[in-house]
Design an enzyme around this catalytic site. Structure first.
Site, mmCIF file in Angstrom:
data_model
loop_
_atom_site.group_PDB
_atom_site.id
_atom_site.type_symbol
_atom_site.label_atom_id
_atom_site.label_comp_id
_atom_site.label_asym_id
_atom_site.label_seq_id
_atom_site.Cartn_x
_atom_site.Cartn_y
_atom_site.Cartn_z
ATOM 1 N N GLY A 1 -2.199 -4.474 -1.898
ATOM 2 C CA GLY A 1 -2.054 -3.069 -1.825
ATOM 3 C C GLY A 1 -3.225 -2.738 -0.648
ATOM 4 O O GLY A 1 -3.441 -3.110 0.123
ATOM 5 N N HIS A 2 -3.997 -1.572 -1.140
ATOM 6 C CA HIS A 2 -4.610 -0.669 0.100
ATOM 7 C C HIS A 2 -5.800 -1.618 0.340
ATOM 8 O O HIS A 2 -6.266 -1.696 1.480
ATOM 9 C CB HIS A 2 -5.003 0.636 -0.596
ATOM 10 C CG HIS A 2 -5.540 1.483 0.169
ATOM 11 N ND1 HIS A 2 -5.120 1.953 1.382
ATOM 12 C CD2 HIS A 2 -6.882 2.108 0.221
ATOM 13 C CE1 HIS A 2 -5.841 2.987 2.038
ATOM 14 N NE2 HIS A 2 -6.946 2.993 1.139
ATOM 15 N N PHE A 3 -6.719 -2.130 -0.634
ATOM 16 C CA PHE A 3 -7.794 -2.708 -0.449
ATOM 17 C C PHE A 3 -7.652 -4.409 -0.402
ATOM 18 O O PHE A 3 -7.863 -5.056 -1.323
ATOM 19 C CB PHE A 3 -9.050 -2.357 -1.466
ATOM 20 C CG PHE A 3 -9.430 -1.187 -1.399
ATOM 21 C CD1 PHE A 3 -10.314 -0.747 -0.233
ATOM 22 C CD2 PHE A 3 -9.101 -0.209 -1.909
ATOM 23 C CE1 PHE A 3 -11.021 0.463 -0.055
ATOM 24 C CE2 PHE A 3 -9.646 1.256 -1.946
ATOM 25 C CZ PHE A 3 -10.549 1.549 -0.830
ATOM 26 N N ASP B 1 0.817 -0.940 0.017
ATOM 27 C CA ASP B 1 0.087 0.030 0.176
ATOM 28 C C ASP B 1 0.762 1.240 0.033
ATOM 29 O O ASP B 1 1.735 1.422 0.901
ATOM 30 C CB ASP B 1 -0.902 -0.042 1.265
ATOM 31 C CG ASP B 1 -1.840 0.978 1.266
ATOM 32 O OD1 ASP B 1 -2.179 1.785 0.337
ATOM 33 O OD2 ASP B 1 -2.592 1.122 2.410
#
Length: 297
Positions: free
Chosen positions: A273-275, A247
């Site tokens: 990553g982020h999600f 992320d």
């Protein structure tokens, strides 16, 4: 005729409802038996309770799972930013009112992105109710605010029209899709309807001002980090960290400092990553079940 065997584990229905909190309609998803331990799921930017759409039924056989949309997000009310204060303090007021309206006495919290400062502010108000934390790319330490935050920090330091306008790129379609794709090795695992739905919300008239107000308000969370950390040290909530290590927004540097303050802690850095739920949802669900079982929750 061949008999069809029943599944070994019943899939419980997800219910979609709305309650009135502080003169706002708060949409929420709920599943599982109310007699089970409750998990309160708090979403991030720029999404909604939809980010938990797959996790909710996966956990519902073991837990009572509840997740609201904040005002300005998802299916909840979206009052004009001139008439409603879009600050993290006020979003916490809404979530606190939501918790009281639903009668959630004790709960574990799953916090992600914006959900972390909202959840931690709530924990400062209701410390004895928090049974455990599940942290997914949710920051509470200065080490977690790196390069991505530089233009936002400039806005905090000087909230001029120019610095505000400079952040508009964060609510465009390209940036929304990037949040899902960045740091993900196999992008075929990503459901594109997620960022399309998020963008529909962001493109509503007036929503960009709401998001820009919240970018500014995020700066009020940073001075509270010492208070969040003091809560960790004093109350020692059992904490499971499941963090997408690639992320760019909340990088892995934000995960390690939790070790300074928490004793009953597990950290799992995931190759995504982020999600992280989009690519590692089953692993995260399994770790939640295993961790909370060990805590007898």
């Amino acid at each position: 005729m061949t008999a069809v065997s029943a599944p070994s584990l019943a899939v419980l229905p997800v219910r979609y409802q709305t309650v009135r909190v502080n003169d706002q309609d708060v949409f929420y998803r709920e599943a599982g038996s109310k007699s089970s331990s409750t998990i309160l799921l708090l979403h991030g930017f720029p999404t909604s309770s939809n980010m938990f759409r797959n996790l909710i039924p996966r956990l519902a056989s073991s837990f009572h799972v509840v997740t609201p949309d904040y005002p300005g997000f998802g299916m909840s009310s979206m009052p004009d930013h001139k008439n409603f204060s879009y600050t993290f303090e006020n979003l916490t007021n809404i979530v606190e009112g939501f918790v009281e309206t639903l009668g959630l006495g004790k709960y574990s919290m799953y916090v992600m992105d914006y959900g972390a400062p909202i959840g931690y502010r709530l924990a400062l108000r209701q410390p004895d109710r928090v049974q455990a934390l599940i942290v997914q790319n949710g920051n509470a330490y200065d080490e977690g605010l790196l390069k991505f935050w530089d233009p936002i920090k400039a806005y905090w330091a000087a909230p001029t029209p120019e610095n505000r306008k400079a952040l508009l790129f964060l609510v465009d379609q390209k940036s929304t899709q990037w949040q899902y794709e960045n740091g993900v090795a196999d992008k075929t695992l990503l459901d594109p309807t997620t960022w399309v739905l998020d963008q529909v919300g962001l493109d509503r008239p007036g929503n960009s001002d709401i998001q820009l107000d919240l970018f500014l308000s995020y700066g009020t969370n940073v001075p509270l980090y010492p208070e969040f950390q003091a809560f960790f040290r004093k109350y020692q909530p059992p904490t499971l960290i499941v963090w997408g290590k690639n992320d760019f927004i909340f990088p892995a540097e934000g995960a390690a400092p939790y070790r300074r303050d928490l004793k009953n802690l597990e950290i799992h850095l995931l190759d995504t990553g982020h999600f992280a739920l989009e690519t590692h949802g089953e692993e995260i669900a399994g770790r939640i079940e295993e961790f909370l079982k060990k805590q007898k929750l």
